[in-house]
Each structure stands twice: as structure tokens, then as C-alpha cells.
Design a protein around this motif. Structure first.
Motif, PDB file in Angstrom:
ATOM      1  N   SER A  71      31.173  41.432  39.692  1.00  0.00           N
ATOM      2  CA  SER A  71      32.491  40.999  39.214  1.00  0.00           C
ATOM      3  C   SER A  71      32.673  41.334  37.740  1.00  0.00           C
ATOM      4  O   SER A  71      33.741  41.807  37.326  1.00  0.00           O
ATOM      5  N   LYS A 112      35.372  44.058  36.196  1.00  0.00           N
ATOM      6  CA  LYS A 112      36.353  43.666  35.182  1.00  0.00           C
ATOM      7  C   LYS A 112      36.242  44.557  33.947  1.00  0.00           C
ATOM      8  O   LYS A 112      37.265  44.976  33.378  1.00  0.00           O
ATOM      9  N   ASP A 125      38.763  39.295  25.038  1.00  0.00           N
ATOM     10  CA  ASP A 125      39.424  38.345  25.920  1.00  0.00           C
ATOM     11  C   ASP A 125      40.912  38.552  25.669  1.00  0.00           C
ATOM     12  O   ASP A 125      41.448  38.122  24.675  1.00  0.00           O
ATOM     13  N   LYS A 168      44.853  41.371  33.967  1.00  0.00           N
ATOM     14  CA  LYS A 168      45.547  40.092  34.205  1.00  0.00           C
ATOM     15  C   LYS A 168      46.443  40.141  35.437  1.00  0.00           C
ATOM     16  O   LYS A 168      46.959  41.212  35.792  1.00  0.00           O
ATOM     17  N   GLN A 189      36.830  36.873  42.051  1.00  0.00           N
ATOM     18  CA  GLN A 189      36.985  36.321  40.706  1.00  0.00           C
ATOM     19  C   GLN A 189      37.429  37.343  39.666  1.00  0.00           C
ATOM     20  O   GLN A 189      38.011  36.980  38.649  1.00  0.00           O
ATOM     21  N   ARG A 190      37.208  38.607  39.959  1.00  0.00           N
ATOM     22  CA  ARG A 190      37.655  39.666  39.038  1.00  0.00           C
ATOM     23  C   ARG A 190      39.138  39.529  38.695  1.00  0.00           C
ATOM     24  O   ARG A 190      39.563  39.799  37.583  1.00  0.00           O
ATOM     25  N   TYR A 191      39.948  39.108  39.687  1.00  0.00           N
ATOM     26  CA  TYR A 191      41.384  39.010  39.458  1.00  0.00           C
ATOM     27  C   TYR A 191      41.760  37.800  38.602  1.00  0.00           C
ATOM     28  O   TYR A 191      42.841  37.757  38.031  1.00  0.00           O
ATOM     29  N   PHE A 192      40.889  36.825  38.549  1.00  0.00           N
ATOM     30  CA  PHE A 192      41.279  35.542  37.963  1.00  0.00           C
ATOM     31  C   PHE A 192      40.614  35.222  36.621  1.00  0.00           C
ATOM     32  O   PHE A 192      41.098  34.372  35.888  1.00  0.00           O
ATOM     33  N   LYS A 193      39.498  35.843  36.325  1.00  0.00           N
ATOM     34  CA  LYS A 193      38.770  35.504  35.107  1.00  0.00           C
ATOM     35  C   LYS A 193      38.860  36.619  34.070  1.00  0.00           C
ATOM     36  O   LYS A 193      39.071  37.785  34.411  1.00  0.00           O
ATOM     37  N   THR A 194      38.679  36.238  32.825  1.00  0.00           N
ATOM     38  CA  THR A 194      38.687  37.226  31.749  1.00  0.00           C
ATOM     39  C   THR A 194      37.331  37.938  31.724  1.00  0.00           C
ATOM     40  O   THR A 194      36.347  37.434  32.290  1.00  0.00           O
TER      41      THR A 194
END
Lengths: 257, 88
Positions: free
Chosen positions: A155, A159, A252, B13, B65-70
Motif C-alpha cells: 500500500s 501510494k 503529506d 486524494k 487503504q491506498r485510496y484513503f491514507k496519505t
């Protein structure tokens, strides 16, 4: 064997849509037909999702790969749209390697002909997990089985690929980030294998206790050593992660905008 | 439960609200996903428009969780208690 023809689309039509997607030249009609193709996987996907749910595995599912992901894969791998094995997929997170093996075995019972990609044995750019591709009524559905550590790593990497550089996910991008992610992946593999060894030793001890054998004392000593190794590895990992966070002060986005 | 979301990869985001559908509303969710995708295509906006499914939102936020967390939250999550050793 894995070829697919949707009710309203021939393989040839489908691959032509894929070519236009690859070149970023798709029309609205292409997107509508792509959606027909994507939706045709729904019954197969649902069967897999329901089965995983019935086993109490709390799956997350994606019945159709997004258009951006399909395009990226077509560009990256020079594959054909009709040959993609992960249009529909489900993901399951489990505690550890032992549980992961158990779930894989359960899947093999349900789908004996499943293709299994064990990326713990051969990680893909640091990515570790077990993927199964199962066939339901001629359609392919991918099942990703990840441990908690593997899922955390994947994950974070996904990201970072989104916001920093898409190549990170595939072993490229900024060298320093790639190096750190590779190190974390390696450490996670060590932790998980120590956990598995520890569990195996515990099982031997339990068995010996039942049989009243003297080897129990020796095994207990081994267990203590394994536990100490495990804790030391975790402490080392957390220190490395903290250093990583401090070094990169990863953007962030909410905070920086 | 089925969830429809839009995600901007470069920003990392979600865009707009997370829409929820029951399993019996799957066709409606699929139609809405396509409508949004076509609208974005007309306006040349590059976003993931995706239908996800989970028993509940908590599970979804975990499995995807990639879609929801920074980025920072995700890197730090590797240090959270759930990443601590689980000794059998």
C-alpha cells in the motif's frame, strides 16, 4: 485457454480498443464497449467474492480494473487487452505466512486449476504476496492474498508511485526511495520467516510436551532465542522506518497545500 | 456493500464523495461509474473511477487503504502495532 470473448465484442474488436487506449486515442464508444467488457466479469467476480466472504476472509473486491490502470498496463507490458488476467480481482489480508499458506491451500481445493504466482519466492520489485488466477465460467479473476506486513508495504509503495513516480512500483523511480523500499521488503521477509520458524518450534514443543520428552528444555531455549531475534529485527526495522520518514519527509499533500 | 469513488493519482486524494450502493444496486452503480467516466473523458480529466466492494467501509478502508491514507500515513503504518510481531 485464457482467451475471452464478451457477448457483444470479438477479441479483435477488444484488442483494437486496447490499441487506442494505449495511444490515448480512445473514443466515448470505446469507453462504453470497455465497460461492457469489464461488466461481463461481474458474475465470475461475484462468485469469487462470495466464496471468500463465506470463508470469513473479509475480502475487498474490485469488479473491474480502472481505465487508467488498464491503459498503464497496456503501455508498460505491451500486452493485449483480451489477455489481461486481472480485470476483476479480490484481495484478502491475513496475519502471517502460515495463515497465507492455509488460505492458498483452501483456494486450491476450490479452484484446483488456479494459476499460482508466489511472489514470496520471487518478489516482483520487492512486492511480496501470493496471487491466484482462477477461472470461473471461462473468465479469469485474480485473488491477491497478502499478509499484514506485505499489505502495508504494498500500500505504501502504491501510494508513493501515485504521488512521486509511477515507476517506483516497478523497481524504478528515485534511487534512494527504491533502495529503502527494497530494504524494508527484505526485512519484512526475514521477520515473517522468523515468525514462521517460531511457530514451527512452538508446535514441536507442544508435541513433545504431550509425549513427555526431555527435548522440551532444549526446544524452549531455541524458542527464547528465536523470540529475541524477532524482537531485535522489529526494533531494527522500526528504527529504519523512522529514519526513512525523517529523511524524505514524504509530502503529506493535505499538509503541504 | 459497493462503493464508487474517484481518485486523483497525482494528488493521491479522493475527489468528491464516496458513494455507497447495496449489492442489489450493482447495475445502478456500474451505470453511474460509466457516466462519470464519460464526463471526465469529455473534459479531459484524468482520474480513476472505480467500483470497490467490501462487507463494510472499515474493511474497504483496510483492503484498499491506498485510496484513503496519505503517503506519510501509509509509510508510518508499517510501524503501527499491527505490524508488530504476532507470536503464535
Amino acid at each position: 485457454m485464457w482467451g475471452y470473448v464478451a457477448e457483444k465484442l470479438s477479441i479483435s474488436q477488444l484488442n483494437k480498443i486496447g490499441e487506442r487506449l494505449r495511444k490515448n486515442l480512445e473514443s466515448e464508444e470505446d469507453l462504453r464497449l470497455l465497460d461492457v467488457f469489464r461488466s461481463s466479469f461481474t458474475p465470475a467476480y461475484q462468485e469469487v467474492f462470495d466464496h471468500l466472504s463465506q470463508l470469513g476472509l473479509k475480502p475487498g473486491g474490485r469488479e473491474g480494473k480502472t481505465t487508467l490502470s488498464i491503459r498503464a498496463k497496456l503501455v508498460r507490458e505491451r500486452t493485449r487487452l483480451s489477455r489481461m488476467q486481472d480485470i476483476a480481482g479480490c484481495r484478502v489480508e491475513v496475519d502471517n505466512l502460515i495463515e497465507q499458506d492455509r488460505v492458498v491451500d483452501e483456494m486450491k481445493v476450490r479452484w484446483p486449476c488456479a494459476l499460482i504466482h508466489d511472489r514470496r519466492v520471487k518478489p516482483s520489485s520487492g512486492y511480496r504476496a501470493v496471487h491466484l488466477v482462477v477461472e470461473v465460467d471461462g473468465l479469469l479473476v485474480e485473488i491477491q492474498i497478502r499478509t499484514s506486513l506485505q499489505h502495508s508495504w504494498a500500500s505504501a509503495t502504491e501510494k508513493l508511485s501515485d504521488v512521486c513516480d509511477p515507476e517506483i512500483k516497478y523497481g524504478g523511480g528515485p534511487e534512494e526511495i527504491q533502495k529503502s523500499l527494497t530494504e524494508f521488503s527484505n526485512v519484512f521477509a526475514i521477520i515473517e520467516n522468523v515468525e514462521r520458524n517460531y511457530a514451527e518450534v512452538r508446535a514441536v514443543i507442544a508435541n513433545s510436551v504431550m509425549k513427555g520428552k526431555k527435548e522440551v528444555d532444549v526446544l524452549d531455549e531455541n524458542t527464547e532465542k528465536l523470540q529475541a531475534d524477532l524482537k531485535a529485527t522489529h526494533e531494527g526495522l522500526n528504527a529504519a522506518l523512522k529514519k526513512f520518514c525523517e529523511r524524505f519527509t514524504i509530502a503529506d499533500r493535505e499538509g503541504s497545500q | 456493500m459497493i462503493f464508487l469513488l474517484q481518485y486523483d493519482r497525482k494528488l493521491g486524494k479522493l475527489c468528491g464523495e464516496l458513494k455507497r450502493f447495496t449489492a442489489s444496486e450493482r447495475r445502478e452503480a456500474q451505470r453511474e461509474r460509466l457516466t462519470i467516466e464519460l464526463d471526465l473523458h469529455r473534459t479531459c480529466v484524468s482520474r480513476d473511477v472505480v467500483l470497490l466492494e467490501a462487507a463494510d467501509e472499515e474493511t474497504l478502508r483496510r483492503t484498499h487503504q491506498r485510496y484513503f491514507k496519505t503517503p506519510r500515513e501509509l509509510v508510518e503504518s508499517m510501524m503501527q502495532p499491527e505490524a508488530e510481531p504476532v507470536l503464535p
